[in-house]
Design a protein around this motif. Structure first.
Motif: not given
Length: 115
Positions: A90-115
């Motif tokens: 993801l570090f390479r994709q973010v610097t390259a502006g890869t849209p799908g990687a940004y979308r996946l990263l947003a999902n990863l950091v948006s996970r709710p606390a707990g399950r």
């Protein structure tokens, strides 16, 4: 030997499509794996407890790296939460502006606390 996928166009198989990593807040589909640069990922998780679940698999087309590779995106329940390992580049994709990687990263950091 550490697993990796060096071809940025290697097909990605989503193994658990209903997982929130692929659905919330963005629905991750085949188009999100297009346009990646340099490689899919490196340092994939190898030996692990059976409670760890692989979320994707990939196959490098190069003959010196044969076979299906897992360990690029893995999760496991821990206490009241979820532990997630990301070997995707993801570090390479973010610097390259890869849209799908940004979308996946947003999902990863948006996970709710707990399950």
């Amino acid at each position: 030997e550490t697993a990796r996928i060096t071809d940025e166009d290697a097909p990605v198989t989503v193994l658990v499509p209903a997982d929130p990593v692929f659905t919330t807040p963005n629905r991750i589909g085949p188009g999100d794996w297009q346009g990646w640069v340099q490689e899919r990922g490196t340092y994939f998780l190898d030996a692990r407890d059976p409670r760890y679940v692989d979320l994707v698999s990939m196959t490098d087309p190069f003959p010196l790296n044969p076979g299906v590779r897992k360990g690029a995106l893995v999760e496991a329940p821990v206490g009241q939460g979820t532990w997630t390992y990301v070997g995707l580049g993801l570090f390479r994709q973010v610097t390259a502006g890869t849209p799908g990687a940004y979308r996946l990263l947003a999902n990863l950091v948006s996970r709710p606390a707990g399950r």
